[in-house]
Motif scaffolding. Structure first.
Motif, PDB file in Angstrom:
ATOM      1  N   TYR A  91       0.808  -1.213   0.000  1.00 13.95           N
ATOM      2  CA  TYR A  91       0.000   0.000   0.000  1.00 13.95           C
ATOM      3  C   TYR A  91       0.846   1.269   0.000  1.00 13.95           C
ATOM      4  O   TYR A  91       0.295   2.378  -0.068  1.00 13.95           O
ATOM      5  CB  TYR A  91      -0.944  -0.018   1.197  1.00 13.95           C
ATOM      6  N   VAL A  92       2.149   1.123   0.074  1.00 12.53           N
ATOM      7  CA  VAL A  92       3.032   2.283  -0.032  1.00 12.53           C
ATOM      8  C   VAL A  92       3.035   2.836  -1.455  1.00 12.53           C
ATOM      9  O   VAL A  92       3.040   4.060  -1.662  1.00 12.53           O
ATOM     10  CB  VAL A  92       4.461   1.902   0.403  1.00 12.53           C
ATOM     11  N   MET A  93       2.998   1.958  -2.432  1.00 10.49           N
ATOM     12  CA  MET A  93       3.233   2.367  -3.814  1.00 10.49           C
ATOM     13  C   MET A  93       2.188   3.314  -4.381  1.00 10.49           C
ATOM     14  O   MET A  93       2.543   4.355  -4.956  1.00 10.49           O
ATOM     15  CB  MET A  93       3.374   1.131  -4.710  1.00 10.49           C
ATOM     16  N   PRO A  94       0.874   3.032  -4.292  1.00 10.09           N
ATOM     17  CA  PRO A  94      -0.072   3.961  -4.930  1.00 10.09           C
ATOM     18  C   PRO A  94      -0.029   5.360  -4.331  1.00 10.09           C
ATOM     19  O   PRO A  94      -0.163   6.353  -5.061  1.00 10.09           O
ATOM     20  CB  PRO A  94      -1.437   3.286  -4.688  1.00 10.09           C
ATOM     21  N   ILE A  95       0.179   5.469  -3.021  1.00  8.91           N
ATOM     22  CA  ILE A  95       0.241   6.790  -2.398  1.00  8.91           C
ATOM     23  C   ILE A  95       1.535   7.490  -2.789  1.00  8.91           C
ATOM     24  O   ILE A  95       1.546   8.689  -3.094  1.00  8.91           O
ATOM     25  CB  ILE A  95       0.126   6.666  -0.868  1.00  8.91           C
ATOM     26  N   ALA A  96       2.654   6.762  -2.796  1.00  7.42           N
ATOM     27  CA  ALA A  96       3.935   7.358  -3.173  1.00  7.42           C
ATOM     28  C   ALA A  96       3.914   7.842  -4.620  1.00  7.42           C
ATOM     29  O   ALA A  96       4.430   8.920  -4.930  1.00  7.42           O
ATOM     30  CB  ALA A  96       5.061   6.345  -2.967  1.00  7.42           C
ATOM     31  N   ALA A 159      -7.488  -1.848  -9.601  1.00  4.22           N
ATOM     32  CA  ALA A 159      -8.484  -0.785  -9.580  1.00  4.22           C
ATOM     33  C   ALA A 159      -8.327   0.096  -8.340  1.00  4.22           C
ATOM     34  O   ALA A 159      -8.377   1.339  -8.428  1.00  4.22           O
ATOM     35  CB  ALA A 159      -9.890  -1.380  -9.634  1.00  4.22           C
ATOM     36  N   ALA A 160      -8.146  -0.526  -7.175  1.00  2.00           N
ATOM     37  CA  ALA A 160      -8.003   0.246  -5.931  1.00  2.00           C
ATOM     38  C   ALA A 160      -6.766   1.128  -5.967  1.00  2.00           C
ATOM     39  O   ALA A 160      -6.805   2.305  -5.565  1.00  2.00           O
ATOM     40  CB  ALA A 160      -7.950  -0.714  -4.738  1.00  2.00           C
ATOM     41  N   PHE A 161      -5.653   0.584  -6.456  1.00  2.00           N
ATOM     42  CA  PHE A 161      -4.420   1.364  -6.520  1.00  2.00           C
ATOM     43  C   PHE A 161      -4.551   2.516  -7.519  1.00  2.00           C
ATOM     44  O   PHE A 161      -4.034   3.616  -7.290  1.00  2.00           O
ATOM     45  CB  PHE A 161      -3.248   0.467  -6.897  1.00  2.00           C
ATOM     46  N   ALA A 162      -5.236   2.277  -8.646  1.00  2.00           N
ATOM     47  CA  ALA A 162      -5.410   3.340  -9.642  1.00  2.00           C
ATOM     48  C   ALA A 162      -6.249   4.479  -9.072  1.00  2.00           C
ATOM     49  O   ALA A 162      -5.910   5.665  -9.244  1.00  2.00           O
ATOM     50  CB  ALA A 162      -6.070   2.769 -10.897  1.00  2.00           C
ATOM     51  N   ALA A 188      -4.628   6.624   1.942  1.00  2.00           N
ATOM     52  CA  ALA A 188      -4.709   5.378   2.710  1.00  2.00           C
ATOM     53  C   ALA A 188      -6.164   4.984   2.948  1.00  2.00           C
ATOM     54  O   ALA A 188      -6.536   3.800   2.802  1.00  2.00           O
ATOM     55  CB  ALA A 188      -3.968   5.532   4.039  1.00  2.00           C
ATOM     56  N   LEU A 189      -7.009   5.951   3.309  1.00  2.00           N
ATOM     57  CA  LEU A 189      -8.426   5.650   3.531  1.00  2.00           C
ATOM     58  C   LEU A 189      -9.105   5.214   2.233  1.00  2.00           C
ATOM     59  O   LEU A 189      -9.918   4.283   2.223  1.00  2.00           O
ATOM     60  CB  LEU A 189      -9.124   6.878   4.110  1.00  2.00           C
ATOM     61  N   THR A 190      -8.774   5.897   1.136  1.00  2.00           N
ATOM     62  CA  THR A 190      -9.347   5.519  -0.161  1.00  2.00           C
ATOM     63  C   THR A 190      -8.963   4.103  -0.544  1.00  2.00           C
ATOM     64  O   THR A 190      -9.796   3.306  -1.014  1.00  2.00           O
ATOM     65  CB  THR A 190      -8.870   6.497  -1.253  1.00  2.00           C
ATOM     66  N   ASP A 191      -7.704   3.765  -0.333  1.00  2.00           N
ATOM     67  CA  ASP A 191      -7.224   2.426  -0.651  1.00  2.00           C
ATOM     68  C   ASP A 191      -7.948   1.371   0.182  1.00  2.00           C
ATOM     69  O   ASP A 191      -8.376   0.335  -0.338  1.00  2.00           O
ATOM     70  CB  ASP A 191      -5.714   2.361  -0.402  1.00  2.00           C
ATOM     71  N   ILE A 192      -8.089   1.635   1.478  1.00  2.00           N
ATOM     72  CA  ILE A 192      -8.765   0.678   2.356  1.00  2.00           C
ATOM     73  C   ILE A 192     -10.218   0.473   1.922  1.00  2.00           C
ATOM     74  O   ILE A 192     -10.711  -0.656   1.811  1.00  2.00           O
ATOM     75  CB  ILE A 192      -8.706   1.166   3.820  1.00  2.00           C
ATOM     76  N   ILE A 193     -10.914   1.589   1.657  1.00  2.00           N
ATOM     77  CA  ILE A 193     -12.328   1.495   1.272  1.00  2.00           C
ATOM     78  C   ILE A 193     -12.484   0.739  -0.041  1.00  2.00           C
ATOM     79  O   ILE A 193     -13.343  -0.146  -0.174  1.00  2.00           O
ATOM     80  CB  ILE A 193     -12.937   2.908   1.166  1.00  2.00           C
ATOM     81  N   CYS A 194     -11.643   1.056  -1.035  1.00  2.00           N
ATOM     82  CA  CYS A 194     -11.740   0.381  -2.343  1.00  2.00           C
ATOM     83  C   CYS A 194     -11.467  -1.112  -2.222  1.00  2.00           C
ATOM     84  O   CYS A 194     -12.161  -1.942  -2.834  1.00  2.00           O
ATOM     85  CB  CYS A 194     -10.774   1.020  -3.327  1.00  2.00           C
ATOM     86  N   LEU A 195     -10.453  -1.476  -1.430  1.00  4.07           N
ATOM     87  CA  LEU A 195     -10.136  -2.898  -1.266  1.00  4.07           C
ATOM     88  C   LEU A 195     -11.253  -3.639  -0.548  1.00  4.07           C
ATOM     89  O   LEU A 195     -11.599  -4.770  -0.920  1.00  4.07           O
ATOM     90  CB  LEU A 195      -8.821  -3.044  -0.497  1.00  4.07           C
ATOM     91  N   LEU A 196     -11.824  -3.025   0.468  1.00  2.00           N
ATOM     92  CA  LEU A 196     -12.894  -3.694   1.207  1.00  2.00           C
ATOM     93  C   LEU A 196     -14.163  -3.805   0.364  1.00  2.00           C
ATOM     94  O   LEU A 196     -14.859  -4.824   0.412  1.00  2.00           O
ATOM     95  CB  LEU A 196     -13.173  -2.944   2.508  1.00  2.00           C
TER      96      LEU A 196
END
Length: 285
Positions: A91-96, A159-162, A188-196
């Motif tokens: 989860y570091v990569m999409p935010i970075a 999709a979540a990372f994009a 981070a919140l966006t990633d968590i929500i999309c994955l869930l």
């Protein structure tokens, strides 16, 4: 990492070979690293199964055609995304990339995710791919393609990372105080929500606790990245207004955090004074 995951070609896991490859990558253009890594993966896959190597070759050809066309400067995105999956900090990569890259980085990151899942699939199913259960080469080839294309978990991550990259990129470009910090937390919140949401829709069997813990680790690492890449002093903001013949300009300037160094004190000794002292000593004064 490639050797530890799919080290079927034992000659390519020897230290001299790895050092030679590392030396070449250090003196060649950065995109050369992607080609070398792809070559290592294909060599290991060929040792395991020619069908796996063909699927890998097709995947890398598509990647090179799109990657070199749209985001040729995102070498680190292609390389670091599978590495972060290997280190359990994906989860570091999409935010970075949202902080340091551009929307085009989504393409490179997506291929990094696909490579990570493909290598992981080969590693987990090596016995089946080389066993006698699949005797027909065409059937084996079709099976590998089907498993890769129908991997719902992989596409949920893509999709979540994009979406995360897009959200972080938009927020960090806003002219608001602490834009990067807000972008990191929002990403981070966006990633968590999309994955869930993806997990509920496609049953990807993601661990909710694992996603939360790894996202917190990602936030901490990205705060360190922010300290080195975008460390601003919001207590000394300056707002400037000026105009020309066509426009009025309103500029908000936020200075970077700098460490002030004391000015060196130089004691100047003139040559005439030094000469008098020297001659005085010769006369015994």
């Amino acid at each position: 990492m490639i050797g530890n995951k799919i080290g079927y070609q034992t000659n390519l896991t020897k230290l001299p070979i790895l050092l030679m490859a590392a030396l070449l990558c250090s003196i060649m253009p950065s995109n050369f690293m992607v080609l070398v890594s792809a070559g290592f993966i294909l060599a290991h896959l060929y040792k395991l199964s020619i069908q796996c190597a063909v699927v890998g070759l097709i995947m890398f050809l598509l990647m090179f055609l799109l990657y070199f066309r749209f985001s040729p400067k995102d070498t680190l995105a292609v390389m670091l995304t599978p590495m972060c999956f290997y280190l359990s900090i994906p989860y570091v990569m999409p935010i970075a990339l949202g902080l340091l890259g551009s929307p085009a980085s989504i393409i490179s990151m997506a291929f990094g995710v696909i490579v990570a899942f493909f290598v992981n699939y080969i590693s987990d199913n090596a016995t089946t791919l080389t066993g006698a259960e699949i005797e027909d080469s065409a059937t084996q080839f079709q099976s590998i393609i089907s498993e890769l294309m129908n991997n719902k978990r992989m596409w949920v991550f893509v999709a979540a990372f994009a979406i995360t990259v897009a959200v972080v990129y938009l927020i960090r470009r806003m002219a608001v105080d602490h834009a990067w910090t807000i972008a990191i937390i929002a990403g981070a919140l966006t990633d968590i929500i999309c994955l869930l949401v993806g997990d509920m829709m496609y049953t990807t069997q993601l661990s909710f606790i694992g996603v939360i813990v790894q996202s917190i680790i990602a936030i901490l690492l990205l705060m360190i990245l922010q300290f080195f890449a975008f460390n601003l002093d919001y207590t000394r903001i300056e707002k400037v207004q000026f105009e020309d013949d066509e426009y009025y300009y309103y500029v908000k300037a936020v200075p970077k955090v700098t460490v002030s160094t004391p000015a060196p004190k130089v004691k100047k000794i003139s040559g005439s004074n030094a000469g008098r002292d020297y001659r005085g000593k010769d006369r015994g004064e």
